[in-house]
Design a protein around this motif. Structure first.
Motif, short mmCIF file in Angstrom:
data_model
loop_
_atom_site.label_atom_id
_atom_site.label_comp_id
_atom_site.label_asym_id
_atom_site.label_seq_id
_atom_site.Cartn_x
_atom_site.Cartn_y
_atom_site.Cartn_z
N ARG B 33 0.81 -1.11 -0.03
CA ARG B 33 -0.06 0.02 -0.23
C ARG B 33 0.86 1.27 -0.17
N ARG B 303 -9.78 2.74 3.84
CA ARG B 303 -9.70 2.41 2.49
C ARG B 303 -10.84 1.99 1.70
N LEU B 304 -11.08 2.43 0.61
CA LEU B 304 -12.35 1.86 -0.04
C LEU B 304 -12.00 0.54 -0.76
N PHE C 13 -18.30 -3.65 -7.91
CA PHE C 13 -17.60 -2.90 -6.94
C PHE C 13 -16.19 -2.81 -7.44
N GLU C 14 -15.62 -1.70 -7.51
CA GLU C 14 -14.05 -1.65 -7.77
C GLU C 14 -13.63 -1.43 -6.68
N THR C 15 -12.52 -2.71 -6.55
CA THR C 15 -11.61 -2.71 -5.06
C THR C 15 -10.33 -2.66 -5.62
N PRO C 16 -9.43 -2.43 -4.71
CA PRO C 16 -7.91 -2.45 -5.11
C PRO C 16 -7.62 -3.79 -5.64
N ASP C 17 -8.33 -4.90 -5.46
CA ASP C 17 -7.81 -6.22 -5.97
C ASP C 17 -8.57 -6.54 -7.04
N THR C 19 -12.23 -5.91 -9.84
CA THR C 19 -13.77 -5.73 -9.91
C THR C 19 -14.42 -6.87 -9.17
N VAL C 20 -15.34 -6.64 -8.27
CA VAL C 20 -16.35 -7.75 -7.53
C VAL C 20 -17.57 -7.60 -8.23
N ASN C 60 -17.71 3.22 -4.51
CA ASN C 60 -16.98 2.45 -5.62
C ASN C 60 -17.95 1.34 -6.41
N LEU C 278 -14.07 -12.41 -6.48
CA LEU C 278 -13.04 -11.85 -7.53
C LEU C 278 -12.74 -12.88 -8.50
#
Lengths: 313, 304, 320
Positions: B33, B303-304, C13-17, C19-20, C60, C278
């Motif tokens: 991060r 964190r979103l 949903f857009e997540t850091p890992d 799209t869910v 998101n 995911l």
């Protein structure tokens, strides 16, 4: 019921303030006593009238403890004694002379800092993660990072020396001589409050109760102003205490740079000239001010937060 | 589970093992991060460079700290005469003075922070670990001191004991430990009650190992964030004192003192103000960004 | 015309890992006065589908599809247009009563503002109406308690308040998102009974979101079972209870503790966990947890009619 418990809370807090004040006075007193070449040594050639005045004032022949209690008693009736450097002036008179000026500048800076900071923070939160938000927060970080004493000369250079719109210093009580000092003093407060406000507003906007408010079909402005703003303001309210301390400290520098005859200027002069009684007096006076403002902020917080009593139990 | 078919159980097992392949430690997560935070990474690189330049720069410079070049007084920045940042009214090289001032400022920042770290961690850990009455008395004392006007105390100490660089370290460090004590105490208190710590204790893990494996790693994050955010604060305090003429004394100087000198001459020689002011601001800016980045990385709450 | 008609509702949903895909196209319709239950494990997308319909997704999240309320597409509305329906025609009750009320405002202000905004009542009338509603959900001494703040109420009481708040404008549809999940077991039954009661009394349509098939009976006429963002079975409550066709539904029914059948059967649990959204498995999403999986399950099954209006997404049932 609510008023009662608030009063009880106020009483408790006020009792908590006393030891702090006592500690403040005690530390200042004994620091002065152990100071090498301190005010109570007569090595320094003082004008005989002040010497006599001092000895009478501080009863230097008495035992230490007795002097301490005597000093406490004097502080209680708000008598800080004569100044070392400014002959014919008492510290009380110097404070009475300088403080109103400092208060004017500090008060306006606080007002500006609060209003602008809150507005910018809310707007930034509502536009979270947009370019405007990033730019604003970048500036806010800059505002937090740049010291007052760097901002001041730069502003003087730009607006007084190059543009000639405003006076570079001095104090005539008019608004023109107040603009630059107030802005300089307010900038870090604006920046800090904006960052704080943005963070807490975003937290609120993600909370479940805001989702409930939205599900009720209330207009967005109503959700933000009536539901989110008040709780989001609480951290900012808490910050007002430290902000006051920061403003007072900042005013010391600002008054020096802008040649403003405020209390801060006297204080720095006193510190450089080892004017012990003046330094002591001002530290105690400012300490008292900060402690009392912290108390007021604390009360304001309790009034705004219906949970506070509940959590204390 | 009578009715669960063996095939389903196998599938369940397979799913479990599959799910575990991607396991990352929280520290790795935090590190990833942090690396994604461009502002923090750039700031860290800048700070690394700044530290190197400040340490080695003065050694490489042809000018001495207090050498007065009478041929070039009040010289604007110039490559030709070798004074890249210009000189002041008595011909001293601004570049060398700025780097030298940076040494002092950074040194004060680091050392005073370490002082406050040492006091704060010890105090906070003791209060948090023993809890009860000890904790209440100790934290009440912190509350009382907290309400005192900190900056004025530092100034008072300077006035009383004279200006000495060691005293600056001590004075700033000694009044700055309160936050650290509060944070460490809160963390220790919370950690002590954590299920996994209790579980470890119930399993017979020794105290020493509990502290090493469970308490310290969890404290480390908060302390790191706090340290990076305290260093700029301390640098600021020192510059503030020096600016007022209450900090380090000639021939030594720090960024605050240099800004003060520069501000006197800014109309005729703005470069004497601009360079030290810029260095100071960049340093504070970078430290704040690094601290912010670390906090976001270690505490991914929003964190979103 | 159906009161509410949802077609191909999708939420991601857009997540850091990555799209869910939380909801992968669901369809259903709701007639006036009808009760629908959406059943599934956490993460099956049941709540997100409802939030998407009301424009309440997190930032998101994004949604597509059609959700027509009395013929008007909620999904295509601007926020002000949507606000005219939220709380007035469609009310929603959330699963966590402890955090769903604004802790900084009195119950009175939070209730009165709804009525004043949607029905334009004066302060006094709005207040009287709010007190009536609190009484209807059996808050004791409502005239006094309405002045209090949320922290002065227990979790069960807060959920009652939220239900009262939802009923203020006599909505046509009440959406209850796991209204009992966050409560103590003893309180759960009371709140479930209250929901059943208010729905029956008012005659409004309801959508009950739950992971517990046990609370569905008596509230809902239809049941929609969701798994990994898709509908896997749809039918009347009767059909779902007595003729569940999808292996997942059967698992859910077997995991409901029943008092009326005293036998030595152990309580059943569905093995494994819901799939990672995911990284969904190829073919049928339930395949890895399904005891009856066979070769055909490598291809994703379609939702298909299985007689008398019942629908099921399973290769087994179609081939049977």
């Amino acid at each position: 019921m609510r008023q009662q418990s608030l009063l009880r809370h106020a009483g408790q807090r006020l009792l908590g303030v006393l030891p702090t004040l006592l500690l403040l006075i005690t530390v200042v007193f004994f620091l002065m006593r152990i100071a090498p070449g301190g005010p109570f040594d007569s090595e320094k050639a003082l004008p005989p009238d002040i010497q006599a005045n001092l000895e009478a004032k501080y009863h230097l022949d008495e035992p230490l403890l007795q002097q301490y209690f005597r000093y406490l008693g004097q502080i209680l009736v708000l008598d800080f004694g004569p100044s070392f450097q400014y002959k014919d002036w008492t510290v009380n008179e110097l404070i009475a002379q300088g403080f109103p000026v400092s208060l004017t500048i500090g008060g306006f800076a606080m007002l500006l800092g609060f209003l602008v900071g809150v507005t910018v923070g809310v707007l930034s939160a509502l536009r979270q993660n947009t370019a405007a938000d990033y730019a604003t927060m970048g500036f806010a970080m800059l505002g937090v990072s740049i010291p007052n004493f760097v901002v001041a000369p730069v502003l003087i250079l730009l607006f007084a020396v190059y543009a000639g719109w405003l006076p570079a210093g001095g104090w005539d009580g008019g608004w023109r001589s107040a603009v630059l000092p107030v802005i300089t003093l307010a900038l870090p407060v604006i920046a800090y409050i904006a960052r704080l406000m943005r963070g807490s507003m975003i937290e609120m906007l993600h909370s479940n109760f805001i989702r409930t408010a939205r599900a009720k079909g209330l207009p967005e402005w109503h959700v933000i102003l009536r539901h989110a703003l008040k709780p989001a303001l609480l951290p900012v309210i808490s910050y007002m205490g430290p902000a006051t301390a920061a403003l007072i400290t900042g005013s010391v520098v600002i008054e020096r740079i802008f040649a403003i005859p405020g209390l801060g200027s006297y204080f720095v002069q006193g510190a450089l000239n080892r004017d012990y009684t003046l330094v002591m007096g001002v530290v105690i006076f400012y300490g008292f001010l900060i402690i009392m403002l912290n108390f007021i902020v604390d009360m304001l917080y309790s009034i705004l937060n219906p949970k506070i009593r509940y959590e204390e139990r | 589970m009578k009715s669960a078919e063996p095939a389903a159980l196998d599938a369940f097992e397979a799913a479990l093992t599959l799910g575990d392949v991607k396991g990352r430690s929280p520290w790795e997560d935090a590190w990833h991060r942090l690396l994604k935070n461009r502002a923090a990474v750039i700031s860290a690189l800048l700070m690394g460079m700044m530290i190197l330049v400040v340490i080695f720069g003065p050694m490489l410079s042809p000018w001495d700290l207090d050498y007065t070049d009478w041929d070039h007084t009040n010289s604007p920045p110039s490559l030709a005469n070798g004074h890249w940042f210009g000189t002041d009214a008595v011909g001293r090289d601004i570049l060398v003075r700025t780097l030298q001032g940076g040494r002092i400022s950074l040194l004060v920042g680091v050392v005073a922070t370490l002082v406050s770290l040492l006091i704060g961690v010890t105090y906070g850990a003791i209060a948090g670990y023993y809890g009860g009455v000890t904790d209440r008395i100790m934290m009440r004392l912190v509350d009382i001191i907290y309400a005192l006007p900190f900056m004025f105390f530092v100034i008072l100490l300077m006035v009383v004991f004279g200006r000495h660089i060691v005293l600056i370290f001590v004075a700033i460090g000694a009044v700055n430990w309160l936050d650290m004590a509060r944070i460490v105490r809160g963390q220790t208190l919370g950690l002590k009650r954590m299920e996994y710590v209790e579980a470890a204790r119930a399993c017979g893990v020794e105290n020493r190992d509990i502290i090493r494996r469970h308490i310290v790693p969890n404290l480390l994050g908060v302390v790191m964030v706090y340290v990076t955010l305290t260093i700029p604060q301390v640098i600021l305090v020192e510059s503030f004192l020096s600016f007022l003429g209450l900090g380090v004394q000639e021939p030594m100087s720090s960024w605050g003192a240099l800004v003060n000198d520069g501000a006197q001459d800014m109309e005729s020689a703005p470069w004497t103000l601009v360079f030290p002011a810029a260095m100071l601001t960049i340093t504070l800016y970078c430290f704040n960004y690094i601290g912010d980045g670390l906090r976001d990385a270690l505490d991914p709450k929003d964190r979103l | 015309m159906a009161l509410l008609e949802v077609r191909d509702l999708q939420v991601s949903f857009e997540t850091p890992d990555g799209t869910v895909e939380a909801v992968r196209g669901i369809d259903f319709s709701l007639q006036p006065g009808e009760g629908l239950a959406i059943v599934g494990e956490s993460g099956s997308g049941k709540s997100q589908a409802m939030l998407a319909m009301l424009g309440l997704l997190a930032e998101n999240g994004s949604a597509s599809g059609v959700a027509r309320y009395r013929g008007q597409d909620l999904m295509a509305m601007t926020p002000p247009q949507l606000n005219a329906h939220r709380g007035k025609d469609i009310a929603m009750i959330f699963q966590d009563p402890m955090t769903s009320l604004n802790p900084y405002l009195s119950i009175e202000r939070q209730m009165v503002e709804v009525v004043r905004h949607h029905q334009g009542l004066g302060r006094r009338e709005a207040q009287t109406h709010a007190v009536e509603m609190l009484r209807a959900v059996r808050i004791p001494d409502p005239e006094q308690r309405i002045k209090q703040y949320p922290h002065e109420f227990s979790g069960g009481m807060r959920q009652r308040i939220l239900i009262a708040m939802g009923l203020l404008c006599e909505p046509a549809i009440l959406i209850a998102d796991e209204p009992t999940t966050a409560l103590d077991v003893t309180v759960q039954a009371q709140i479930a009974a209250l929901v059943r009661e208010v729905v029956a009394r008012s005659g409004m349509a309801s959508i009950l979101i739950t992971h517990d098939l046990g609370v569905v009976a008596g509230v809902s006429d239809k049941v929609m079972v969701m798994y990994a963002g898709q509908v896997v079975e749809y039918g009347t409550t009767e059909q779902i209870y007595h003729h569940p066709q999808h292996p997942y539904t059967r698992g859910l029914i077997a995991s409901v503790p029943r008092l009326d059948q005293v036998d030595d059967r152990q309580l059943h649990a569905i093995p494994g966990n819901p799939p990672n959204l995911l990284d969904l498995p190829q073919g049928c999403s339930f395949r890895e947890r399904c005891g009856a999986a066979f070769e055909a399950c490598g291809a994703a099954p379609e939702l298909a009619a299985a007689g008398q209006g019942q629908q099921v997404r399973c290769h087994l049932e179609r081939d049977a």
